[in-house]
Scaffold this motif. Structure first.
Motif, PDB file in Angstrom:
ATOM      1  N   LYS A  85       0.836  -1.208   0.000  1.00  0.00           N
ATOM      2  CA  LYS A  85       0.000   0.000   0.000  1.00  0.00           C
ATOM      3  C   LYS A  85       0.869   1.255   0.000  1.00  0.00           C
ATOM      4  O   LYS A  85       0.554   2.243  -0.677  1.00  0.00           O
ATOM      5  CB  LYS A  85      -0.925   0.002   1.224  1.00  0.00           C
ATOM      6  CG  LYS A  85      -2.028  -1.046   1.182  1.00  0.00           C
ATOM      7  CD  LYS A  85      -2.849  -0.992   2.461  1.00  0.00           C
ATOM      8  CE  LYS A  85      -3.955  -2.039   2.473  1.00  0.00           C
ATOM      9  NZ  LYS A  85      -4.724  -2.041   3.739  1.00  0.00           N
ATOM     10  N   THR A 100       2.164   1.806  -3.409  1.00  0.00           N
ATOM     11  CA  THR A 100       1.089   2.323  -4.272  1.00  0.00           C
ATOM     12  C   THR A 100       0.917   3.818  -4.058  1.00  0.00           C
ATOM     13  O   THR A 100       0.777   4.589  -5.027  1.00  0.00           O
ATOM     14  CB  THR A 100      -0.229   1.593  -3.955  1.00  0.00           C
ATOM     15  OG1 THR A 100      -0.054   0.195  -4.176  1.00  0.00           O
ATOM     16  CG2 THR A 100      -1.363   2.110  -4.834  1.00  0.00           C
ATOM     17  N   ARG A 101       0.936   4.252  -2.788  1.00  0.00           N
ATOM     18  CA  ARG A 101       0.792   5.689  -2.500  1.00  0.00           C
ATOM     19  C   ARG A 101       1.953   6.489  -3.073  1.00  0.00           C
ATOM     20  O   ARG A 101       1.791   7.668  -3.411  1.00  0.00           O
ATOM     21  CB  ARG A 101       0.690   5.920  -0.984  1.00  0.00           C
ATOM     22  CG  ARG A 101      -0.601   5.441  -0.366  1.00  0.00           C
ATOM     23  CD  ARG A 101      -0.775   5.953   1.058  1.00  0.00           C
ATOM     24  NE  ARG A 101       0.228   5.425   1.983  1.00  0.00           N
ATOM     25  CZ  ARG A 101       0.104   4.296   2.666  1.00  0.00           C
ATOM     26  NH1 ARG A 101      -0.990   3.559   2.524  1.00  0.00           N
ATOM     27  NH2 ARG A 101       1.049   3.907   3.506  1.00  0.00           N
ATOM     28  N   ARG A 122      -7.877  -1.998  -5.825  1.00  0.00           N
ATOM     29  CA  ARG A 122      -7.900  -0.534  -5.673  1.00  0.00           C
ATOM     30  C   ARG A 122      -6.745   0.105  -6.450  1.00  0.00           C
ATOM     31  O   ARG A 122      -6.912   1.163  -7.075  1.00  0.00           O
ATOM     32  CB  ARG A 122      -7.791  -0.163  -4.198  1.00  0.00           C
ATOM     33  CG  ARG A 122      -8.889  -0.712  -3.302  1.00  0.00           C
ATOM     34  CD  ARG A 122     -10.213  -0.038  -3.547  1.00  0.00           C
ATOM     35  NE  ARG A 122     -11.175  -0.384  -2.528  1.00  0.00           N
ATOM     36  CZ  ARG A 122     -12.434  -0.702  -2.755  1.00  0.00           C
ATOM     37  NH1 ARG A 122     -12.893  -0.707  -4.000  1.00  0.00           N
ATOM     38  NH2 ARG A 122     -13.270  -0.988  -1.766  1.00  0.00           N
ATOM     39  N   ALA A 123      -5.604  -0.554  -6.396  1.00  0.00           N
ATOM     40  CA  ALA A 123      -4.455  -0.020  -7.139  1.00  0.00           C
ATOM     41  C   ALA A 123      -4.717  -0.025  -8.643  1.00  0.00           C
ATOM     42  O   ALA A 123      -4.375   0.938  -9.354  1.00  0.00           O
ATOM     43  CB  ALA A 123      -3.206  -0.840  -6.807  1.00  0.00           C
ATOM     44  N   GLU A 124      -5.336  -1.091  -9.142  1.00  0.00           N
ATOM     45  CA  GLU A 124      -5.656  -1.170 -10.575  1.00  0.00           C
ATOM     46  C   GLU A 124      -6.688  -0.094 -10.943  1.00  0.00           C
ATOM     47  O   GLU A 124      -6.607   0.511 -12.021  1.00  0.00           O
ATOM     48  CB  GLU A 124      -6.184  -2.563 -10.925  1.00  0.00           C
ATOM     49  CG  GLU A 124      -5.187  -3.699 -10.716  1.00  0.00           C
ATOM     50  CD  GLU A 124      -4.037  -3.674 -11.719  1.00  0.00           C
ATOM     51  OE1 GLU A 124      -3.953  -2.740 -12.527  1.00  0.00           O
ATOM     52  OE2 GLU A 124      -3.211  -4.603 -11.693  1.00  0.00           O
ATOM     53  N   GLU A 125      -7.625   0.134 -10.060  1.00  0.00           N
ATOM     54  CA  GLU A 125      -8.606   1.209 -10.308  1.00  0.00           C
ATOM     55  C   GLU A 125      -7.908   2.545 -10.480  1.00  0.00           C
ATOM     56  O   GLU A 125      -8.213   3.312 -11.403  1.00  0.00           O
ATOM     57  CB  GLU A 125      -9.586   1.316  -9.117  1.00  0.00           C
ATOM     58  CG  GLU A 125     -10.730   0.340  -9.122  1.00  0.00           C
ATOM     59  CD  GLU A 125     -11.717   0.670  -8.017  1.00  0.00           C
ATOM     60  OE1 GLU A 125     -12.207   1.821  -7.998  1.00  0.00           O
ATOM     61  OE2 GLU A 125     -11.995  -0.206  -7.187  1.00  0.00           O
ATOM     62  N   ARG A 126      -6.986   2.830  -9.554  1.00  0.00           N
ATOM     63  CA  ARG A 126      -6.325   4.136  -9.585  1.00  0.00           C
ATOM     64  C   ARG A 126      -5.543   4.365 -10.869  1.00  0.00           C
ATOM     65  O   ARG A 126      -5.406   5.497 -11.324  1.00  0.00           O
ATOM     66  CB  ARG A 126      -5.412   4.284  -8.362  1.00  0.00           C
ATOM     67  CG  ARG A 126      -6.147   4.674  -7.092  1.00  0.00           C
ATOM     68  CD  ARG A 126      -5.180   5.068  -5.981  1.00  0.00           C
ATOM     69  NE  ARG A 126      -4.500   3.908  -5.441  1.00  0.00           N
ATOM     70  CZ  ARG A 126      -4.955   3.157  -4.441  1.00  0.00           C
ATOM     71  NH1 ARG A 126      -6.118   3.462  -3.879  1.00  0.00           N
ATOM     72  NH2 ARG A 126      -4.258   2.121  -3.998  1.00  0.00           N
ATOM     73  N   ARG A 127      -5.024   3.284 -11.459  1.00  0.00           N
ATOM     74  CA  ARG A 127      -4.261   3.485 -12.709  1.00  0.00           C
ATOM     75  C   ARG A 127      -5.138   3.299 -13.944  1.00  0.00           C
ATOM     76  O   ARG A 127      -4.643   3.293 -15.067  1.00  0.00           O
ATOM     77  CB  ARG A 127      -3.050   2.558 -12.744  1.00  0.00           C
ATOM     78  CG  ARG A 127      -3.319   1.097 -12.964  1.00  0.00           C
ATOM     79  CD  ARG A 127      -2.030   0.284 -12.901  1.00  0.00           C
ATOM     80  NE  ARG A 127      -2.236  -1.114 -13.295  1.00  0.00           N
ATOM     81  CZ  ARG A 127      -2.090  -1.561 -14.530  1.00  0.00           C
ATOM     82  NH1 ARG A 127      -1.745  -0.747 -15.495  1.00  0.00           N
ATOM     83  NH2 ARG A 127      -2.293  -2.838 -14.808  1.00  0.00           N
ATOM     84  N   TYR A 160      -9.493  -0.869 -15.412  1.00  0.00           N
ATOM     85  CA  TYR A 160     -10.785  -1.271 -14.842  1.00  0.00           C
ATOM     86  C   TYR A 160     -11.101  -2.746 -15.085  1.00  0.00           C
ATOM     87  O   TYR A 160     -11.696  -3.402 -14.235  1.00  0.00           O
ATOM     88  CB  TYR A 160     -11.896  -0.384 -15.410  1.00  0.00           C
ATOM     89  CG  TYR A 160     -11.650   1.078 -15.173  1.00  0.00           C
ATOM     90  CD1 TYR A 160     -11.346   1.546 -13.904  1.00  0.00           C
ATOM     91  CD2 TYR A 160     -11.691   2.002 -16.229  1.00  0.00           C
ATOM     92  CE1 TYR A 160     -11.097   2.902 -13.675  1.00  0.00           C
ATOM     93  CE2 TYR A 160     -11.450   3.353 -16.005  1.00  0.00           C
ATOM     94  CZ  TYR A 160     -11.156   3.784 -14.728  1.00  0.00           C
ATOM     95  OH  TYR A 160     -10.902   5.116 -14.511  1.00  0.00           O
ATOM     96  N   THR A 173       4.061   1.633  -8.812  1.00  0.00           N
ATOM     97  CA  THR A 173       3.038   0.637  -9.103  1.00  0.00           C
ATOM     98  C   THR A 173       3.617  -0.754  -9.350  1.00  0.00           C
ATOM     99  O   THR A 173       3.092  -1.754  -8.845  1.00  0.00           O
ATOM    100  CB  THR A 173       2.212   1.080 -10.330  1.00  0.00           C
ATOM    101  OG1 THR A 173       1.737   2.404 -10.111  1.00  0.00           O
ATOM    102  CG2 THR A 173       1.032   0.162 -10.543  1.00  0.00           C
TER     103      THR A 173
END
Length: 453
Positions: free
Chosen positions: A43, A46-47, A77-82, A85, A51
């Motif tokens: 995490k 990721t922040r 969540r990490a995949e969402e942020r980049r 989808y 990635t």
């Protein structure tokens, strides 16, 4: 490992990422199989926008335990942020293979379908979550927004009608709001008329019907609905306010005046009625009549003391602050433990630049609210500014009783014990603090200084 993880968070908050990296490296070396540490590290990466490194950590976790839900969630969540989808959707589906009813995973899956333009699967998930035994309000809200964004108004209204039928009248306001938004005001009115036929003694339904009728320019029908609501709940200040406002819009000032003054007499704590009544009194040149009513109500004991507050505000606006203080002091002779009156006394003394005189009232308010940290802290601040040493000690004792693990409060209390001549008590307190916090340098230093004296 938990304190060491906390250290990494401190470094990260202070942007010392090099030191955070070192701490994580030490943690992973010492606890290589600890899932929590590896997940926190992923995490963190990721922040930081690292990635690829984060995904490597998630993949390592999942290679050891393919059904590790926390790792699947974090990676999704990490995949969402980049913006990946489809990959995030697959991860949510993996979670649901382990736990078919996992609500966050269902919401995540629906959100990914929406992102991908696949509305029908998202609708099905949102409906499933809405119509379960405990309706999920986030799913309902998301489905409403989905229909709105897609301009599928008829389907939205049908869905909300289904919500009313299956989940109850609490969802009627949502339905009516959408009908009015869609320009279908008559249908909205009909929905409420049907509802009040089913529940003719519901004041809430009648007053909301009145609001809808008023908004759709049917003042006569709105007035009748408000009056019926008021018959069912005579002390409801919202209905009184709305009906009085409707009267004033129609230039019927006398009925509005009677309604407001009667409403205040029946429910003196109806805070919303005071400003509108005062405004109408000025319009009708009835200030003296309003003032007499205010004085009469201010003598009554009510739970919130709103009449007294309103009278004090009126005196303040007239520049009669001393008179307001005398009124509050007189009321306190018979209501010495009333926190609302005490707060008025404090504010008036401060306004008259007599903050030291307000200390007893601040102390009494604090004793009436022994578990309110903010109130007790206000007492300590006032006591330190204007009180004697014993008054300061009393305030800090109350605060320390509430916050026994607050070292700074304990140290202050120990110092004031010493100033009061209770050195043995101060040393006893410091010993107790040192026992609870053996590594605290401040406690050790103060204990040594006081012991040396």
């Amino acid at each position: 490992p938990r304190p060491l993880l906390t250290i990494t968070q401190i470094y990260e908050r202070n942007r010392r990422y090099d030191l955070a990296d070192q701490e994580f490296a030490t943690l992973l070396e010492r606890f290589p199989n600890d899932t929590t540490i590896r997940l926190e590290y992923a995490k963190y990466l990721t922040r930081q926008g690292r990635t690829e490194e984060a995904n490597a950590q998630y993949d390592l976790l999942l290679s050891r335990s393919p059904g590790e839900v926390s790792a699947l969630f974090a990676k999704a969540r990490a995949e969402e942020r980049r913006g990946a989808y489809r990959e995030a959707l697959q991860l949510y589906e993996q979670i649901l293979q382990v736990d078919k009813t996992n609500t966050p995973a269902l919401l995540g899956k629906a959100a990914m379908h929406r992102r991908l333009g696949e509305l029908e699967p998202a609708i099905q998930i949102y409906r499933q979550l809405t119509f379960q035994p405990e309706p999920n309000m986030l799913a309902l809200s998301n489905l409403v927004s989905l229909y709105e964004e897609a301009n599928r108004t008829d389907e939205l209204i049908a869905f909300l009608r289904e919500c009313v039928q299956k989940l109850g009248q609490n969802y009627l306001n949502l339905l009516v709001a959408q009908l009015i938004k869609a320009g279908r005001a008559e249908e909205a009115i009909q929905e409420y008329q049907t509802a009040v036929q089913r529940e003719p003694n519901s004041a809430d339904l009648w007053r909301t019907l009145g609001l809808v009728l008023e908004q759709t320019n049917r003042p006569d029908d709105a007035q009748r609905a408000y009056e019926r609501a008021l018959q069912l709940n005579p002390q409801d200040s919202w209905t009184i306010h709305q009906l009085a406002s409707l009267h004033q819009k129609r230039e019927a000032h006398e009925p509005a005046w009677q309604l407001l003054t009667n409403g205040l007499s029946a429910n003196p704590d109806a805070i919303s009625l005071y400003p509108v009544t005062e405004e109408l009194a000025q319009k009708l040149n009835r200030q003296s009549e309003y003032l007499q009513l205010l004085k009469k109500l201010a003598e009554r004991d009510t739970p919130a003391q709103e009449p007294a507050k309103a009278y004090v505000q009126w005196l303040r606006r007239e520049g009669k602050v001393q008179e307001a203080l005398e009124f509050v002091n007189r009321r306190l002779r018979t209501r010495a433990e009333d926190a609302n009156l005490l707060r008025l006394q404090v504010s008036l003394l401060d306004e008259l630049e007599r903050p030291a005189d307000a200390l007893p009232a601040v102390a009494r308010i604090a004793r009436l609210n022994p578990n309110d940290v903010g109130t007790i802290r206000a007492w300590t601040l006032r006591a330190e500014q204007y009180g004697s040493t014993i008054e300061i000690v009393q305030a800090y004792q109350a605060l320390f009783n509430l916050l026994p693990d607050d070292v700074s409060v304990g140290l202050k209390l120990a110092r004031y014990y010493e100033l009061l001549g209770q050195r043995a008590r101060a040393l006893e307190l410091l010993d107790a603090l040192q026992s609870n916090f053996p590594n605290n340098e401040d406690i050790r230093r103060v204990r040594q200084q006081m012991g040396a004296r």
